[in-house]
Design a protein around this motif. Structure first.
Motif: not given
Length: 201
Positions: A172-201
């Motif tokens: 979140m700190r990184l996302a709001i320090a960048h342009k809105r489009s780039e910030g949204a992409l960072l958040v989406d990548v984090y979310k996907r990465m986290s969900l993959r880690a949760i699934e794999e355990g």
């Protein structure tokens, strides 16, 4: 050195004064950044004497702590409500995704949260608030994962959930320090990465 406990308001007028102090401090922090805010400014805008202000808060650190703890309390309740009903993988994915999106929207709408977060990180003693919150929310995430995957290694899941939550704060700190489009992409990548880690355990 341990901070002097802040004065606890017992009357309606005193509670209203405390709320006014925090509202003023929050506005000034958003406008100028916490490092540039002076206790005298807060007292002036809150229309109280500097002596009265010190009765509630011994220093600016105590004000930042109070604001951070208020946000943490709200955040923790939101996480609890979102995760306590999770019983399967689909619900887990939906709940976590919605929490990430919600937090990003809140941070965008209330940029003062970024300034308070920066103030916490600049002070080793105050940084414990963020870490404690990540541990608490991470524990709720871990509990939800364990309900979905009861045979998983609980210790490993606990560490994973804590790490995911703390990385979320950094994202979140990184996302709001960048342009809105780039910030949204960072958040989406984090979310996907986290969900993959949760699934794999």
């Amino acid at each position: 050195m341990q901070e002097k406990p802040q004065r606890k308001p017992t009357q309606q007028r005193s509670r209203e004064r405390l709320e006014r102090i925090l509202d003023v401090a929050e506005g000034l922090i958003e406008e100028k950044g916490s490092e540039h805010v002076k206790m005298s400014e807060i007292a002036d805008l809150a229309e109280i004497s500097i002596g009265s202000l010190y009765q509630y808060f011994p220093d600016k650190r105590a004000i930042i702590r109070s604001l951070a703890e208020a946000y943490a309390t709200e955040s923790r309740e939101c996480v609890r409500l979102a995760l306590e009903a999770v019983r399967n993988q689909k619900e887990l994915v939906a709940a976590f995704s919605e929490l990430v999106d919600l937090y990003y929207r809140i941070v965008l709408e209330k940029p003062v949260m970024r300034d308070i977060s920066s103030a916490l990180r600049a002070d080793k003693e105050l940084m414990s608030i963020e870490l404690s919150e990540s541990r608490a929310c991470g524990a709720m995430l871990a509990a939800a994962i364990m309900r979905v995957r009861p045979r998983a290694d609980a210790k490993r899941i606990g560490a994973l959930a804590f790490l995911i939550w703390q990385l979320g704060e950094e994202t979140m700190r990184l996302a709001i320090a960048h342009k809105r489009s780039e910030g949204a992409l960072l958040v989406d990548v984090y979310k996907r990465m986290s969900l993959r880690a949760i699934e794999e355990g």
